[in-house]
Design an enzyme around this catalytic site. Structure first.
Site, PDB file in Angstrom:
ATOM      1  N   THR A 197       0.824  -1.191   0.000  1.00  0.00           N
ATOM      2  CA  THR A 197       0.000   0.000   0.000  1.00  0.00           C
ATOM      3  C   THR A 197       0.871   1.259   0.000  1.00  0.00           C
ATOM      4  O   THR A 197       2.011   1.215   0.430  1.00  0.00           O
ATOM      5  CB  THR A 197      -0.867  -0.049   1.283  1.00  0.00           C
ATOM      6  OG1 THR A 197      -1.535  -1.283   1.257  1.00  0.00           O
ATOM      7  CG2 THR A 197      -1.804   1.114   1.398  1.00  0.00           C
ATOM      8  N   ASN A 257      -2.318  -4.588  -2.047  1.00  0.00           N
ATOM      9  CA  ASN A 257      -2.299  -5.386  -0.813  1.00  0.00           C
ATOM     10  C   ASN A 257      -0.856  -5.720  -0.464  1.00  0.00           C
ATOM     11  O   ASN A 257      -0.152  -4.884   0.057  1.00  0.00           O
ATOM     12  CB  ASN A 257      -3.187  -6.627  -0.888  1.00  0.00           C
ATOM     13  CG  ASN A 257      -3.390  -7.236   0.504  1.00  0.00           C
ATOM     14  OD1 ASN A 257      -3.253  -6.525   1.503  1.00  0.00           O
ATOM     15  ND2 ASN A 257      -3.682  -8.515   0.589  1.00  0.00           N
ATOM     16  N   ASP A 289      -7.804  -9.998   1.866  1.00  0.00           N
ATOM     17  CA  ASP A 289      -8.380  -9.137   2.909  1.00  0.00           C
ATOM     18  C   ASP A 289      -9.771  -9.596   3.352  1.00  0.00           C
ATOM     19  O   ASP A 289     -10.306  -9.122   4.343  1.00  0.00           O
ATOM     20  CB  ASP A 289      -8.462  -7.674   2.433  1.00  0.00           C
ATOM     21  CG  ASP A 289      -7.172  -6.915   2.704  1.00  0.00           C
ATOM     22  OD1 ASP A 289      -6.315  -7.451   3.429  1.00  0.00           O
ATOM     23  OD2 ASP A 289      -7.021  -5.791   2.195  1.00  0.00           O
ATOM     24  N   SER A 349     -11.113  -3.301   4.537  1.00  0.00           N
ATOM     25  CA  SER A 349      -9.778  -2.695   4.480  1.00  0.00           C
ATOM     26  C   SER A 349      -9.445  -2.014   5.805  1.00  0.00           C
ATOM     27  O   SER A 349     -10.332  -1.745   6.617  1.00  0.00           O
ATOM     28  CB  SER A 349      -9.773  -1.650   3.368  1.00  0.00           C
ATOM     29  OG  SER A 349      -8.587  -0.899   3.392  1.00  0.00           O
ATOM     30  N   SER A 350      -8.171  -1.722   5.999  1.00  0.00           N
ATOM     31  CA  SER A 350      -7.743  -0.906   7.148  1.00  0.00           C
ATOM     32  C   SER A 350      -7.245   0.465   6.684  1.00  0.00           C
ATOM     33  O   SER A 350      -6.758   1.255   7.500  1.00  0.00           O
ATOM     34  CB  SER A 350      -6.603  -1.591   7.898  1.00  0.00           C
ATOM     35  OG  SER A 350      -7.001  -2.844   8.345  1.00  0.00           O
ATOM     36  N   GLY A 391      -1.046  -2.292   6.323  1.00  0.00           N
ATOM     37  CA  GLY A 391      -2.064  -3.287   6.657  1.00  0.00           C
ATOM     38  C   GLY A 391      -2.807  -2.909   7.926  1.00  0.00           C
ATOM     39  O   GLY A 391      -3.253  -1.763   8.091  1.00  0.00           O
TER      40      GLY A 391
HETATM   41  O1  DON Z   1      -6.731  -2.658   2.586  1.00  0.00           O
HETATM   42  C1  DON Z   1      -5.972  -3.048   3.456  1.00  0.00           C
HETATM   43  O2  DON Z   1      -6.160  -2.868   4.639  1.00  0.00           O
HETATM   44  C2  DON Z   1      -4.699  -3.763   3.034  1.00  0.00           C
HETATM   45  N1  DON Z   1      -4.901  -4.391   1.761  1.00  0.00           N
HETATM   46  C3  DON Z   1      -3.577  -2.777   3.020  1.00  0.00           C
HETATM   47  C4  DON Z   1      -2.265  -3.405   2.645  1.00  0.00           C
HETATM   48  C5  DON Z   1      -1.100  -2.615   3.082  1.00  0.00           C
HETATM   49  O3  DON Z   1      -1.214  -1.608   3.711  1.00  0.00           O
HETATM   50  C6  DON Z   1       0.211  -3.185   2.725  1.00  0.00           C
HETATM   51  N2  DON Z   1       1.250  -2.257   3.037  1.00  0.00           N
HETATM   52  N3  DON Z   1       2.125  -2.349   3.806  1.00  0.00           N
END
Ligand code: DON
Length: 570
Positions: free
Chosen positions: A379, A399, A421, A450-451, A472
């Site tokens: 992300t 992701n 997710d 999602s976060s 994440g």
């Molecule tokens: O939407 C979400 O919460 C995750 N797919 C985010 C993934 C993410 O932040 C990866 N980065 N370090």
């Protein structure tokens, strides 16, 4: 407040002096660090090239939304582990008139997806299938997202916005040290998943120029033919053929059906701040609201930054919020989320009844809260402010780093593994150790929870901050700690972003802290109170990018030192 303003002015003066001083290197180690400042506009993102392109678009008269399109696409070129055409994201905005809103361009489960698609006949979760290769891919939303934002708010023609991005893909950019390592670390898995070599399976060293002719062509088609090139035209056909060859169940119908959606953001107060953040299908806004509204009942500025008591309050609030996340949150188009109840003061106060400073509340004693009356109804983040008074916060993702690792050589981009997710099997952790339930079960056309927490903050009815981060499950806790660092602990934006962070997510029952950056005595105190502290993990928590409006109306960026993040403004 007066003291804070005076301190900020002092920081501004110091940083101006540092910029013009040959002793910059030495001084930076000993004086408080103020981020890049600017007068009119600012972009802060994971890469200098992307921030520059976004900033230049605004210098040509474009607004923050034009710059969003440019920055999003530039990140897809020069930060391909997270920047994307094959993923999705969220934007929160505030216009110069003070109107607020949110854009959801999250990926969706394909039409042929079903609840137990990652389980075998014995109900065993086949982890790899939701993480790598074609079956892990959700229907991409990013191109729909940029067109939706541009259609409503854009001021420059799409062709002018995409021109410098196409040139960046054609002429290339220089690989940084961190990037060379990241690309090289993934060579083997790229080869294994794609069964062929590509421009990403070469060995890289810092300074190499990386060009992506295929991506330049894809972007040119989008520039010439618009959104439909991606969702219906030649790109769609090439993409679906490629995906299906790689066991994906995504069809042309899935692409045709995809729509980005305008949503109401989550809005709440923390003391005299008004916080505007992402609503479901992200858990970000609701979880952050629960944690901050709980924290507001404790004088953490008196306890001090990252002291035992402050960490206890935040960890216990986080534990309870993540337990609720796991049970109640998912795609609002599929489930009813009791938002008002989850955010009510009485409910949140009641949730903390079991907390005492004497010791940790074990997570096995915490379940989701009881809500009586069901209501009807790698992300990357960048922040942009423009000279017209518009502000945006955008978090976008594949992701995992490079998503499913599936790379279309013809189209020049990676595909997400966002299907991970979803809660593939109740009680089984996903990539980020998050446990889910029915609310986030897989269903055709559903968006996975999602976060991501792109966030804007107002103070005195004016824009005060724009921020967000990857990471994440740790996104939510990183964002709220950054806000508290400035508001409660009087840090500059850059200091707030760089400060050591910690994280708790209910399960596993562990406080993750950034290795070596916490006081040994505080760690010992917490351990004595029954907290399990993971301080050996060398990985950092989040890479926050943020912009703060200074008292005189100018901007200070916080570009996280943990990455290659860079702010560019004018
Ligand atoms: O939407 C979400 O919460 C995750 N797919 C985010 C993934 C993410 O932040 C990866 N980065 N370090």
């Amino acid at each position: 407040m007066k003291l804070k303003n005076a301190l900020l002015c002092l920081f501004v003066l110091l940083s101006f002096w540092q910029c013009n001083s040959p002793q910059k290197e030495i001084l930076q180690a000993t004086t408080p660090v103020l981020g890049v400042t600017s007068q009119k506009a600012m972009v802060v993102s994971a890469r200098e090239e992307a921030s520059k392109i976004g900033s230049e678009i605004m210098q040509q008269g474009g607004n923050a939304f034009d710059a969003m399109v440019a920055t999003e696409m530039a990140l897809a070129v020069c930060y391909p582990n997270a920047g994307n055409l094959g993923g999705g994201g969220f934007m929160v905005y505030r216009t110069h008139k003070g109107e607020i809103g949110a854009l959801d361009y999250r990926e969706k489960a394909p039409l042929r997806a079903f609840k137990d698609m990652y389980l075998d006949q014995n109900n065993k979760y086949l982890q790899h299938k939701s993480k790598t290769g074609g079956l892990a891919v959700g229907v991409p939303g990013t191109i729909a997202g940029i067109f939706k934002a541009h259609q409503k708010f854009g001021s420059l023609p799409m062709q002018s916005i995409l021109r410098p991005v196409i040139l960046l893909a054609k002429n290339g950019f220089k690989i940084t040290e961190k990037q060379a390592k990241q690309f090289n670390d993934h060579r083997a898995v790229f080869k294994q998943v794609n069964q062929e070599n590509s421009i990403f399976t070469k060995k890289f060293k810092v300074g190499d120029v990386f060009k992506n002719e295929a991506l330049a062509n894809t972007l040119q088609q989008i520039s010439d033919n618009g959104r439909k090139a991606f969702y219906q035209g030649d790109i769609a056909k090439t993409l679906v053929a490629f995906l299906q060859k790689n066991k994906s169940i995504i069809s042309l119908k899935d692409l045709e059906n995809y729509q980005a959606i305008w949503r109401e953001p989550i809005v709440f107060n923390y003391k005299d701040l008004r916080i505007i953040s992402m609503s479901p299908p992200s858990s970000g806004g609701i979880c952050m609201a629960q944690i901050l509204k709980t924290t507001a009942n404790y004088p953490i500025a008196v306890y001090g930054h990252n002291t035992t008591k402050t960490i206890q309050v935040l960890v216990e609030a986080q534990r309870r919020a993540y337990a609720d996340r796991s049970h109640y949150l998912g795609d609002p188009d599929f489930i009813n989320i009791p938002v008002d109840s989850l955010l009510s003061d009485a409910y949140l106060k009641n949730r903390m009844d079991s907390f005492s400073f004497d010791g940790a509340t074990p997570s096995h004693q915490i379940k989701h809260g009881n809500i009586q009356a069901p209501e009807s109804k790698e992300t990357t983040h960048y922040s942009i402010v423009d000279s017209y008074g518009n502000a945006i916060a955008v978090t976008t993702t594949l992701n995992a780093s490079f998503g499913s690792k599936l790379y279309s050589k013809k189209l020049g981009f990676f595909l997400n593994n966002e299907m991970d997710d979803f809660s593939a099997k109740p009680g089984t952790p996903n990539l980020f150790g998050l446990i889910g339930a029915d609310a986030n079960a897989i269903a055709p056309q559903k968006r996975m929870l999602s976060s991501m927490t792109p966030t804007l903050v107002e103070k005195d009815n004016k824009l005060w901050m724009s921020l967000g981060t990857p990471g994440g499950s740790t996104i939510i806790t990183s964002v709220l700690q950054t806000i508290l660092n400035v508001y409660e602990f009087n840090m500059s934006m850059q200091q707030a972003v760089d400060a050591p962070r910690f994280h708790h997510q209910w399960l596993p029952d562990v406080v993750k802290v950034e290795a070596t950056s916490f006081d040994a005595k505080t760690i010992k105190n917490l351990e004595n109170k029954g907290y399990v502290i993971d301080y050996k993990n060398p990985s950092s928590i989040g890479t926050v990018d943020a912009i703060l409006v200074l008292p005189d109306g100018s901007f200070e960026a916080g570009a996280d030192k943990r990455g290659d993040d860079t702010a560019v403004g004018f």
